[in-house]
Design a protein around this motif. Structure first.
Motif, PDB file in Angstrom:
ATOM      1  N   GLU A  14       0.846  -1.190   0.000  1.00 38.61           N
ATOM      2  CA  GLU A  14       0.000   0.000   0.000  1.00 38.61           C
ATOM      3  C   GLU A  14       0.884   1.244   0.000  1.00 38.61           C
ATOM      4  O   GLU A  14       2.026   1.216   0.471  1.00 38.61           O
ATOM      5  CB  GLU A  14      -0.911   0.012   1.230  1.00 38.61           C
ATOM      6  CG  GLU A  14      -1.967  -1.070   1.183  1.00 38.61           C
ATOM      7  CD  GLU A  14      -2.966  -0.963   2.325  1.00 38.61           C
ATOM      8  OE1 GLU A  14      -3.329   0.173   2.702  1.00 38.61           O
ATOM      9  OE2 GLU A  14      -3.376  -2.018   2.828  1.00 38.61           O
ATOM     10  N   ALA A  25       6.386  -0.339  -5.404  1.00 43.86           N
ATOM     11  CA  ALA A  25       5.703   0.282  -6.547  1.00 43.86           C
ATOM     12  C   ALA A  25       6.610   1.304  -7.231  1.00 43.86           C
ATOM     13  O   ALA A  25       6.624   1.406  -8.468  1.00 43.86           O
ATOM     14  CB  ALA A  25       4.393   0.914  -6.114  1.00 43.86           C
ATOM     15  N   SER A  29       7.906   1.098 -11.028  1.00 47.67           N
ATOM     16  CA  SER A  29       7.765   2.220 -11.962  1.00 47.67           C
ATOM     17  C   SER A  29       9.089   2.551 -12.640  1.00 47.67           C
ATOM     18  O   SER A  29       9.139   2.790 -13.853  1.00 47.67           O
ATOM     19  CB  SER A  29       7.232   3.455 -11.235  1.00 47.67           C
ATOM     20  OG  SER A  29       5.924   3.246 -10.806  1.00 47.67           O
ATOM     21  N   ASP A  61      -4.953  -2.244  -6.427  1.00 50.15           N
ATOM     22  CA  ASP A  61      -5.265  -0.950  -7.043  1.00 50.15           C
ATOM     23  C   ASP A  61      -3.985  -0.187  -7.370  1.00 50.15           C
ATOM     24  O   ASP A  61      -3.872   0.428  -8.437  1.00 50.15           O
ATOM     25  CB  ASP A  61      -6.155  -0.116  -6.122  1.00 50.15           C
ATOM     26  CG  ASP A  61      -7.568  -0.657  -6.009  1.00 50.15           C
ATOM     27  OD1 ASP A  61      -7.981  -1.472  -6.874  1.00 50.15           O
ATOM     28  OD2 ASP A  61      -8.268  -0.286  -5.040  1.00 50.15           O
ATOM     29  N   ARG A  62      -3.028  -0.242  -6.465  1.00 52.05           N
ATOM     30  CA  ARG A  62      -1.757   0.444  -6.704  1.00 52.05           C
ATOM     31  C   ARG A  62      -1.006  -0.200  -7.872  1.00 52.05           C
ATOM     32  O   ARG A  62      -0.419   0.489  -8.702  1.00 52.05           O
ATOM     33  CB  ARG A  62      -0.914   0.419  -5.434  1.00 52.05           C
ATOM     34  CG  ARG A  62       0.254   1.359  -5.478  1.00 52.05           C
ATOM     35  CD  ARG A  62       0.864   1.552  -4.112  1.00 52.05           C
ATOM     36  NE  ARG A  62       1.875   2.588  -4.177  1.00 52.05           N
ATOM     37  CZ  ARG A  62       3.009   2.553  -3.513  1.00 52.05           C
ATOM     38  NH1 ARG A  62       3.264   1.551  -2.687  1.00 52.05           N
ATOM     39  NH2 ARG A  62       3.884   3.523  -3.633  1.00 52.05           N
ATOM     40  N   LYS A  64      -2.408  -1.796 -10.377  1.00 53.56           N
ATOM     41  CA  LYS A  64      -3.148  -1.422 -11.588  1.00 53.56           C
ATOM     42  C   LYS A  64      -2.742  -0.022 -12.051  1.00 53.56           C
ATOM     43  O   LYS A  64      -2.513   0.206 -13.241  1.00 53.56           O
ATOM     44  CB  LYS A  64      -4.647  -1.487 -11.311  1.00 53.56           C
ATOM     45  CG  LYS A  64      -5.481  -1.480 -12.561  1.00 53.56           C
ATOM     46  CD  LYS A  64      -6.982  -1.553 -12.355  1.00 53.56           C
ATOM     47  CE  LYS A  64      -7.439  -2.243 -11.115  1.00 53.56           C
ATOM     48  NZ  LYS A  64      -8.901  -2.311 -11.009  1.00 53.56           N
ATOM     49  N   ASP A  65      -2.620   0.915 -11.120  1.00 51.13           N
ATOM     50  CA  ASP A  65      -2.190   2.271 -11.467  1.00 51.13           C
ATOM     51  C   ASP A  65      -0.787   2.273 -12.057  1.00 51.13           C
ATOM     52  O   ASP A  65      -0.496   3.012 -13.002  1.00 51.13           O
ATOM     53  CB  ASP A  65      -2.231   3.173 -10.232  1.00 51.13           C
ATOM     54  CG  ASP A  65      -3.642   3.478  -9.761  1.00 51.13           C
ATOM     55  OD1 ASP A  65      -4.608   3.259 -10.530  1.00 51.13           O
ATOM     56  OD2 ASP A  65      -3.790   3.916  -8.599  1.00 51.13           O
ATOM     57  N   THR A  66       0.100   1.453 -11.511  1.00 48.95           N
ATOM     58  CA  THR A  66       1.487   1.407 -11.966  1.00 48.95           C
ATOM     59  C   THR A  66       1.600   0.836 -13.377  1.00 48.95           C
ATOM     60  O   THR A  66       2.521   1.183 -14.121  1.00 48.95           O
ATOM     61  CB  THR A  66       2.337   0.570 -10.982  1.00 48.95           C
ATOM     62  OG1 THR A  66       2.170   1.104  -9.665  1.00 48.95           O
ATOM     63  CG2 THR A  66       3.806   0.589 -11.338  1.00 48.95           C
ATOM     64  N   GLN A  68      -0.440   1.302 -15.913  1.00 51.75           N
ATOM     65  CA  GLN A  68      -1.142   2.101 -16.919  1.00 51.75           C
ATOM     66  C   GLN A  68      -0.206   2.536 -18.038  1.00 51.75           C
ATOM     67  O   GLN A  68       0.959   2.819 -17.814  1.00 51.75           O
ATOM     68  CB  GLN A  68      -1.757   3.348 -16.265  1.00 51.75           C
ATOM     69  CG  GLN A  68      -2.845   3.051 -15.271  1.00 51.75           C
ATOM     70  CD  GLN A  68      -4.055   2.417 -15.922  1.00 51.75           C
ATOM     71  OE1 GLN A  68      -4.491   2.822 -16.991  1.00 51.75           O
ATOM     72  NE2 GLN A  68      -4.603   1.407 -15.260  1.00 51.75           N
ATOM     73  N   ASP A  69      -0.758   2.607 -19.241  1.00 51.47           N
ATOM     74  CA  ASP A  69      -0.098   3.233 -20.395  1.00 51.47           C
ATOM     75  C   ASP A  69       1.220   2.588 -20.809  1.00 51.47           C
ATOM     76  O   ASP A  69       2.147   3.275 -21.225  1.00 51.47           O
ATOM     77  CB  ASP A  69       0.119   4.738 -20.134  1.00 51.47           C
ATOM     78  CG  ASP A  69      -1.179   5.452 -19.820  1.00 51.47           C
ATOM     79  OD1 ASP A  69      -2.191   5.142 -20.478  1.00 51.47           O
ATOM     80  OD2 ASP A  69      -1.193   6.301 -18.907  1.00 51.47           O
TER      81      ASP A  69
END
Length: 181
Positions: A14, A25, A29, A61-62, A64-66, A68-69
């Protein structure tokens, strides 16, 4: 042959938490940014389990955000630190087999990728994995139906690595899996 990027044991936590003083995370990234810069020509990214550290919805959720794109399709497998139900809630479109295990095949022009769910929710050895009879049958069919050579991806290994801690938590039925392979 296609270029496949593979990463494992992300252990996403988290926001605001760390493992041994590091933010998984943030490290992911940075790794993804490097991969995009130097390997944008890859065909796919495969993440082979222990996506999260505790298998909680905020961790997924974290993650999934990482993710992206990114310039490639991403395939996700779960490991012993993941929670199948929480994962499925966060990633409802990830392919499963008829029994609900998170596994699939991906056919490239010259290779079949076989992604296996090795999570044992009640292991005799904590953190070890398994390919139960249903998953073994699924694997046998996936191998038999492929017109091309296969690459197999899974979190728990079926061969000794030489690292005692890792070998202790491999597949409980590693011999059976090796015989099939």
């Amino acid at each position: 042959m296609a270029k496949i990027l593979v990463m494992t044991d992300l252990h996403i936590t988290e926001a605001g938490t760390s493992i041994i003083g590091l933010d998984p995370a943030l490290r992911l990234s940075e790794t993804l940014a490097h991969a995009v810069k130097h390997h944008s020509d890859a065909s796919r990214l495969i993440l082979t389990g222990d996506l999260t550290h505790h298998g909680t919805p905020p961790e997924y959720d974290r993650l999934k955000d990482t993710l992206q794109d990114l310039p490639w399709p991403v395939s996700l497998l779960i490991g012993n630190h993941d929670n199948r139900a929480a994962f499925r809630q966060a990633f409802p479109n990830v392919p499963t087999d008829a029994d609900g295990f998170i596994q699939t095949t991906i056919d490239l022009p010259d290779t079949r990728l076989i992604l296996l769910d090795t999570v044992d929710e009640t292991p005799d050895v904590p953190h070890a994995g398994i390919l139960c009879p249903d998953r073994l049958a699924w694997l046998q069919t996936a191998l038999a139906e492929s017109p091309n050579p296969c690459l197999i991806f899974m979190h728990h290994h079926a061969f000794d690595t030489g690292f005692a801690g890792m070998d202790r938590i491999n597949l409980a039925n590693a011999n059976e899996v090796r015989t099939l392979l």
